[in-house]
Scaffold this active site. Structure first.
Site, PDB file in Angstrom:
ATOM      1  N   HIS A  70     -42.784 -77.740 102.363  1.00  0.00           N
ATOM      2  CA  HIS A  70     -41.971 -78.181 103.495  1.00  0.00           C
ATOM      3  C   HIS A  70     -42.718 -77.812 104.777  1.00  0.00           C
ATOM      4  O   HIS A  70     -43.303 -76.730 104.873  1.00  0.00           O
ATOM      5  CB  HIS A  70     -40.601 -77.484 103.448  1.00  0.00           C
ATOM      6  CG  HIS A  70     -39.589 -78.044 104.403  1.00  0.00           C
ATOM      7  ND1 HIS A  70     -39.705 -77.919 105.767  1.00  0.00           N
ATOM      8  CD2 HIS A  70     -38.446 -78.735 104.181  1.00  0.00           C
ATOM      9  CE1 HIS A  70     -38.683 -78.520 106.346  1.00  0.00           C
ATOM     10  NE2 HIS A  70     -37.898 -79.030 105.406  1.00  0.00           N
ATOM     11  N   THR A 101     -33.404 -83.975 103.167  1.00  0.00           N
ATOM     12  CA  THR A 101     -33.155 -83.560 101.781  1.00  0.00           C
ATOM     13  C   THR A 101     -31.733 -83.917 101.341  1.00  0.00           C
ATOM     14  O   THR A 101     -31.521 -84.424 100.239  1.00  0.00           O
ATOM     15  CB  THR A 101     -33.327 -82.033 101.612  1.00  0.00           C
ATOM     16  OG1 THR A 101     -34.694 -81.692 101.810  1.00  0.00           O
ATOM     17  CG2 THR A 101     -32.921 -81.581 100.216  1.00  0.00           C
ATOM     18  N   GLU A 134     -40.356 -81.501  97.161  1.00  0.00           N
ATOM     19  CA  GLU A 134     -40.072 -81.455  98.599  1.00  0.00           C
ATOM     20  C   GLU A 134     -41.162 -82.153  99.423  1.00  0.00           C
ATOM     21  O   GLU A 134     -42.351 -81.890  99.233  1.00  0.00           O
ATOM     22  CB  GLU A 134     -39.897 -79.996  99.039  1.00  0.00           C
ATOM     23  CG  GLU A 134     -39.596 -79.811 100.512  1.00  0.00           C
ATOM     24  CD  GLU A 134     -38.341 -80.550 100.982  1.00  0.00           C
ATOM     25  OE1 GLU A 134     -37.331 -80.511 100.259  1.00  0.00           O
ATOM     26  OE2 GLU A 134     -38.391 -81.180 102.057  1.00  0.00           O
ATOM     27  N   ASP A 163     -38.621 -86.417  98.083  1.00  0.00           N
ATOM     28  CA  ASP A 163     -37.374 -86.708  98.815  1.00  0.00           C
ATOM     29  C   ASP A 163     -37.588 -87.489 100.106  1.00  0.00           C
ATOM     30  O   ASP A 163     -36.741 -88.292 100.496  1.00  0.00           O
ATOM     31  CB  ASP A 163     -36.532 -85.440  99.063  1.00  0.00           C
ATOM     32  CG  ASP A 163     -37.203 -84.408  99.957  1.00  0.00           C
ATOM     33  OD1 ASP A 163     -38.450 -84.411 100.055  1.00  0.00           O
ATOM     34  OD2 ASP A 163     -36.481 -83.592 100.550  1.00  0.00           O
ATOM     35  N   HIS A 164     -38.722 -87.273 100.771  1.00  0.00           N
ATOM     36  CA  HIS A 164     -39.016 -87.983 102.031  1.00  0.00           C
ATOM     37  C   HIS A 164     -40.436 -87.656 102.444  1.00  0.00           C
ATOM     38  O   HIS A 164     -41.114 -86.872 101.790  1.00  0.00           O
ATOM     39  CB  HIS A 164     -38.024 -87.609 103.140  1.00  0.00           C
ATOM     40  CG  HIS A 164     -37.833 -86.130 103.305  1.00  0.00           C
ATOM     41  ND1 HIS A 164     -38.772 -85.308 103.867  1.00  0.00           N
ATOM     42  CD2 HIS A 164     -36.819 -85.308 102.916  1.00  0.00           C
ATOM     43  CE1 HIS A 164     -38.338 -84.059 103.854  1.00  0.00           C
ATOM     44  NE2 HIS A 164     -37.158 -84.024 103.268  1.00  0.00           N
TER      45      HIS A 164
HETATM   46  C1  GP9 Z   1     -33.377 -76.839 102.618  1.00  0.00           C
HETATM   47  C2  GP9 Z   1     -34.403 -77.745 102.058  1.00  0.00           C
HETATM   48  C3  GP9 Z   1     -35.107 -78.526 103.167  1.00  0.00           C
HETATM   49  O1  GP9 Z   1     -32.526 -76.275 101.696  1.00  0.00           O
HETATM   50  O2  GP9 Z   1     -33.863 -78.527 101.066  1.00  0.00           O
HETATM   51  O3  GP9 Z   1     -34.349 -79.502 103.767  1.00  0.00           O
HETATM   52  P1  GP9 Z   1     -35.021 -80.649 104.659  1.00  0.00           P
HETATM   53  O4  GP9 Z   1     -35.450 -80.027 105.967  1.00  0.00           O
HETATM   54  O5  GP9 Z   1     -36.184 -81.212 103.922  1.00  0.00           O
HETATM   55  O6  GP9 Z   1     -33.941 -81.643 104.850  1.00  0.00           O
HETATM   56 MN    MN Z   2     -36.570 -82.265 102.184  1.00  0.00          MN
END
Ligand code: GP9
Ligand code: MN
Length: 428
Positions: free
Chosen positions: A198, A82, A38, A257-258
């Site tokens: 996150h 995500t 993440e 992912d980002h």
């Molecule tokens: C939520 C998690 C975060 O289930 O995958 O999402 P994001 O805010 O990174 O798009």
């Molecule tokens: Mn994410």
């Protein structure tokens, strides 16, 4: 209408990059574990705070002989964050310019996704996520993608303080997921979505074992602490996979992912790199995320090809010996010598090995030198790149918005029957 798929097919065919014979089929029949890191950016690899490595376990994997690591790999998400990353990795389709395609189209569209494709080749497919199943409409989109199982929060034992921020803490989540993983019929394709790293990077004191950054920007400084915790959780998972012998017949795929630190934090970003200020070139390069493929016996090394999330699925298909030349997929195999190395960002900016366009500015990639005025020959090259980027994104949007895959007969692929999936979401 059905006719709309024709220009898409033409574009895909023209840009198909044939596989690298050195790698084609090398992972055939193996289990696949996709580890979603993440908000994890590439700069964290080998980065130190107060002389301490932030991510020692991932660094070790990154430099291992049997890991293919990519150091010019970019995230390409839009507002779907995500969800866009998941959509790209499993379909090689872009997220939409606005909103999240998994939310707006995930329930109703026809997909020809990795889980379905692998299921039809005898794989068991499962996604793991330590939060509510409805987040990003996963509970519906995963049926369209053809996931056999979706282990969401209710499947995990509730314990005191077991979650923080966006769901179950990574160490607990990965430990409990491994318990299910071990029981899946093999070969399996499993995706593990971590959440602790996150924004706003909250972590209980007992799990903090590295100092924060010292940029003075409170929303940035704890980023390395949750990244360090995530790294430890990966270390524990790898130990477990080694111990159970599962590692031996498994391909591990890891990706960020980002970004975790948005470009609104320029002074803090400059501070991270010990620079006075950052320009648009630095910000473009700041969008790099890790992408690694690890497997016993794989010929690894650091691969410098320019690519991104859209390219992951064609890469995996070739490693698995699944010919993707008939698929409607918008990326190119990262290992193919024929790839064009054009990396579109979702807003139409892009990076190539020669030029970078970001926030309207042009740069020479590598030196980062700004091109104030494009020469006539540079303009020609840049226009050609822009045309590819605009077409690639635009046609992908047409496929998603028009649900065009419902018109496309993919030879050998059985249409995914959404109704045949149910995930027992009330469990726990
Ligand atoms: C939520 C998690 C975060 O289930 O995958 O999402 P994001 O805010 O990174 O798009
Ligand atoms: Mn994410």
């Amino acid at each position: 209408s059905a006719k709309d798929i024709t220009p898409v097919q033409r574009f895909i065919k023209k840009n198909y990059a044939s596989p690298n014979i050195e790698y084609y089929g090398k992972a055939k029949g193996k289990n696949i574990i996709i580890i979603h890191l993440e908000s994890f950016q590439q700069f964290l690899i080998d980065y130190k705070v107060d002389g301490q490595e932030v991510t020692p376990n991932l660094n070790k994997l990154y430099h291992a002989q049997d890991t293919l690591s990519f150091d010019n790999f970019f995230h390409q998400v839009g507002q779907g964050k995500t969800a866009d990353a998941e959509l790209m990795l499993e379909n090689s389709l872009f997220g939409l310019p606005e909103g999240s395609a998994m939310v707006t189209d995930g329930t109703t569209n026809t997909f020809q996704s990795a889980p379905s494709m692998l299921h039809q080749r005898g794989y068991t497919t499962a996604s793991f996520h330590g939060d509510v199943p409805s987040f990003w409409n996963r509970d519906n989109a995963y049926k369209s993608f053809g996931y056999d199982y979706f282990f969401s929060k209710g499947y995990f034992p509730k314990t005191k303080d077991y979650d923080v921020g966006y769901g179950i803490k990574d160490k607990i989540f990965l430990k409990d997921s491994a318990y299910y993983l071990q029981q899946l019929p093999q070969p399996f394709y499993a995706k593990l979505i971590t959440v602790t790293n996150h924004y706003p990077y909250i972590l209980d004191k007992k799990n903090k074992s590295i100092a924060g950054l010292k940029t003075g920007d409170d929303t940035v400084d704890p980023y390395v602490q949750t990244a360090h915790y995530l790294d430890q959780s990966i270390g524990e998972l790898l130990d477990y996979l080694d111990k159970t012998g599962l590692r031996k017949n498994t391909v591990l795929v890891l990706y960020g992912d980002h970004y975790g630190i948005s470009n609104n934090h320029r002074p803090a970003i400059a501070d991270i790199f010990h620079k006075k200020s950052v320009d648009n070139y630095d910000l473009a390069m700041f969008q790099k995320v890790p992408f690694m493929i690890n497997m016993e016996g794989l010929k690894g090394g650091i691969n410098q090809t320019y690519g991104g999330e859209i390219d992951v699925l064609p890469t995996l298909e070739d490693l698995l010996g699944i010919s993707s030349d008939k698929y409607i997929q918008f990326g190119q195999d990262l290992l193919s010598p024929k790839r064009n190395q054009i990396v579109p960002f979702r807003n139409g900016d892009w990076v190539t090995p020669k030029y970078t366009k970001f926030n309207g500015d042009y740069y020479l990639t590598g030196s980062g030198k700004r091109i104030k005025h494009l020469s006539a020959s540079q303009k020609k090259e840049v226009d050609k790149i822009q045309k590819y980027v605009t077409t690639d994104l635009g046609l992908s949007d047409k496929v998603v918005n028009g649900d065009l895959l419902r018109f496309y007969h993919l030879p050998g692929f059985k249409k995914t029957d959404k109704k045949s999936y149910s995930y027992n979401l009330n469990k726990g």
